[in-house]
Design a protein around this motif. Structure first.
Motif, short mmCIF file in Angstrom:
data_model
loop_
_atom_site.label_atom_id
_atom_site.label_comp_id
_atom_site.label_asym_id
_atom_site.label_seq_id
_atom_site.Cartn_x
_atom_site.Cartn_y
_atom_site.Cartn_z
N SER A 1 -13.25 -13.09 6.86
CA SER A 1 -12.31 -13.51 5.80
C SER A 1 -10.88 -13.22 6.22
N LYS A 2 -10.64 -12.12 6.92
CA LYS A 2 -9.27 -11.78 7.31
C LYS A 2 -8.78 -12.69 8.44
N GLY A 3 -9.70 -13.20 9.28
CA GLY A 3 -9.32 -14.24 10.23
C GLY A 3 -8.88 -15.49 9.49
N HIS B 1 -18.43 -10.17 7.16
CA HIS B 1 -17.84 -11.05 6.12
C HIS B 1 -16.37 -10.70 5.90
N TYR B 2 -16.08 -9.40 5.92
CA TYR B 2 -14.70 -8.96 5.71
C TYR B 2 -13.79 -9.41 6.87
N THR B 3 -14.23 -9.13 8.12
CA THR B 3 -13.36 -9.48 9.26
C THR B 3 -13.20 -10.99 9.37
N CYS C 1 -6.29 -10.16 -14.01
CA CYS C 1 -6.51 -11.41 -13.27
C CYS C 1 -7.56 -11.23 -12.19
N ASP C 2 -8.58 -12.07 -12.23
CA ASP C 2 -9.53 -12.16 -11.12
C ASP C 2 -9.05 -13.31 -10.25
N VAL C 3 -8.60 -12.99 -9.04
CA VAL C 3 -7.97 -14.02 -8.20
C VAL C 3 -8.93 -15.12 -7.77
N GLY D 1 -4.51 1.61 -4.44
CA GLY D 1 -4.43 1.55 -2.98
C GLY D 1 -3.11 1.04 -2.44
N LEU D 2 -3.19 0.22 -1.41
CA LEU D 2 -1.98 -0.29 -0.77
C LEU D 2 -1.18 -1.18 -1.71
N GLY D 3 -1.87 -1.94 -2.55
CA GLY D 3 -1.18 -2.82 -3.49
C GLY D 3 -0.28 -2.02 -4.43
N PHE E 1 -6.35 0.67 9.90
CA PHE E 1 -7.08 1.48 8.90
C PHE E 1 -6.13 2.50 8.27
N THR E 2 -6.00 2.40 6.95
CA THR E 2 -5.08 3.25 6.20
C THR E 2 -5.84 3.87 5.05
N PRO E 3 -6.19 5.15 5.15
CA PRO E 3 -6.93 5.76 4.05
C PRO E 3 -6.19 5.53 2.74
N SER E 4 -6.88 4.92 1.77
CA SER E 4 -6.19 4.55 0.53
C SER E 4 -7.09 4.76 -0.69
N GLY E 5 -8.05 5.69 -0.56
CA GLY E 5 -8.91 5.95 -1.71
C GLY E 5 -10.29 5.40 -1.48
N ASN F 1 -0.29 -11.61 -1.70
CA ASN F 1 -1.74 -11.86 -1.82
C ASN F 1 -2.47 -10.69 -1.18
N ASN F 2 -2.64 -9.63 -1.96
CA ASN F 2 -3.19 -8.37 -1.44
C ASN F 2 -4.62 -8.10 -1.91
N ALA F 3 -4.99 -8.65 -3.07
CA ALA F 3 -6.31 -8.35 -3.64
C ALA F 3 -7.40 -8.77 -2.66
N ALA G 1 -1.17 -7.63 -10.80
CA ALA G 1 -2.29 -8.51 -11.18
C ALA G 1 -3.57 -7.94 -10.57
N ASP G 2 -4.52 -7.61 -11.40
CA ASP G 2 -5.71 -6.94 -10.88
C ASP G 2 -6.86 -7.08 -11.86
N VAL G 3 -8.08 -6.93 -11.37
CA VAL G 3 -9.24 -6.83 -12.27
C VAL G 3 -9.35 -5.40 -12.80
#
Ligand SMILES: NC(=O)c1ccc[n+]([C@@H]2O[C@H](COP(=O)([O-])OP(=O)(O)OC[C@H]3O[C@@H](n4cnc5c(N)ncnc54)[C@H](O)[C@@H]3O)[C@@H](O)[C@H]2O)c1
Length: 249
Positions: free
Chosen positions: A158-160, A154-156, A59-61, A16-18, A187-191, A86-88, A35-37
């Motif tokens: 966390s981003k706050g 939960h997502y929004t 790496c699991d962050v 994706g974006l990372g 919103f960026t289509p990334s898979g 810090n993208n994960a 660094a990724d799972v």
């Protein structure tokens, strides 16, 4: 070559974006740590295809031991850590549903990856950046925090948290020469995320923008390179929304 020989860690850099961030900083001369799972080898091959040096660290962050190993292996291979991206996050795989239907365990897991992950990764790279007298931490937030988006609470939320984390850590680390900023993409289509976004939602996103078209990863990488580079050395604590003007804050 705005990042010549800088060592850049990209969490969630396998996809994706990372993955786009890793390629973009490599094209500017950086050495990249993916660094990724998920399997980071395809991303590594692409980065090396640009003639850049790269390293994959599984790496699991959300696990402290993994983040400490990430820093140790980066230092063993490249000798320094200039930038942490810090993208994960748990994002594309999350099901959109009313808040009463979100399992409590899922809420906890989102916070563990999307927030504790930033905290742990920042702690892991801090000693090296402090010793260098300089470093850049770039946290990936999201336009969803500024808009408020239903069925994704939960997502929004966390981003706050990412925005608050960025401001507070920047205040703590300025005296060490460490800059902490955030990028909030639209919103960026990334898979992965395309499966969970209905067509109507995509169209509404575009309609709300000042620049009315779909966002692509290439729209975000310029800001990422800028924040990683010395060009942004007097900028810290900021969140830059990169979404074609969908959000004004
Ligand atoms: N694509 C978008 O529309 C968009 C918009 C705003 C913000 N963002 C943010 O940008 C970032 C990347 O988004 P994306 O669309 O590429 O997401 P994605 O879901 O496609 O990729 C996330 C990456 O993080 C990795 N990851 C997940 N959990 C992990 C963990 N515990 N430890 C290490 N790695 C882990 C995944 O394996 C994957 O490679 C995320 O922080 C997301 O919240 C994306």
């Amino acid at each position: 070559m705005r990042l010549k020989d800088k060592v850049v860690i990209v969490t969630g850099g396998a996809r994706g974006l990372g993955r786009a961030y890793g390629l973009a900083v490599a094209a500017e001369g950086a050495k990249v740590v993916v660094a990724d799972v998920a399997d980071g080898k395809p991303a590594l091959k692409e980065i090396e295809g640009l003639g850049a040096q790269a390293l994959v660290v599984e790496c699991d962050v959300s696990r402290e031991a993994d983040t400490l190993r990430l820093a140790t292996e980066t230092l063993a291979q490249f000798g320094r850590i200039d930038v942490l991206v810090n993208n994960a996050a748990l994002y594309g795989s999350l099901k959109r549903r009313p808040f009463m239907e979100i399992p409590i365990e899922e809420w906890d897991r989102v916070m563990a990856v999307n927030l504790r992950g930033l905290f742990l990764c920042a702690r892991a790279v801090f000693p090296a950046m402090k010793a260098q007298g300089k470093g850049k931490i770039i946290n990936i937030a999201s336009g969803t925090f500024f808009k408020g988006v239903p069925h994704y609470i939960h997502y929004t939320t966390s981003k706050g948290g990412v925005v608050g984390f960025t401001r507070s850590l920047a205040r703590e680390l300025g005296d060490f020469g460490i800059r902490v900023n955030a990028i909030a993409p639209g919103f960026t289509p990334s898979g992965e995320n395309e499966k969970n976004m209905p067509e109507a939602g995509r169209e509404a996103n575009v309609r709300m923008r000042m620049l009315k078209r779909a966002e692509v990863p290439g729209d975000v990488v310029g800001t990422l390179v800028f924040l990683a580079s010395d060009d942004s050395d007097f900028i810290t604590g900021q969140t830059i929304v990169v979404d074609g003007g969908g959000v004004v804050h």
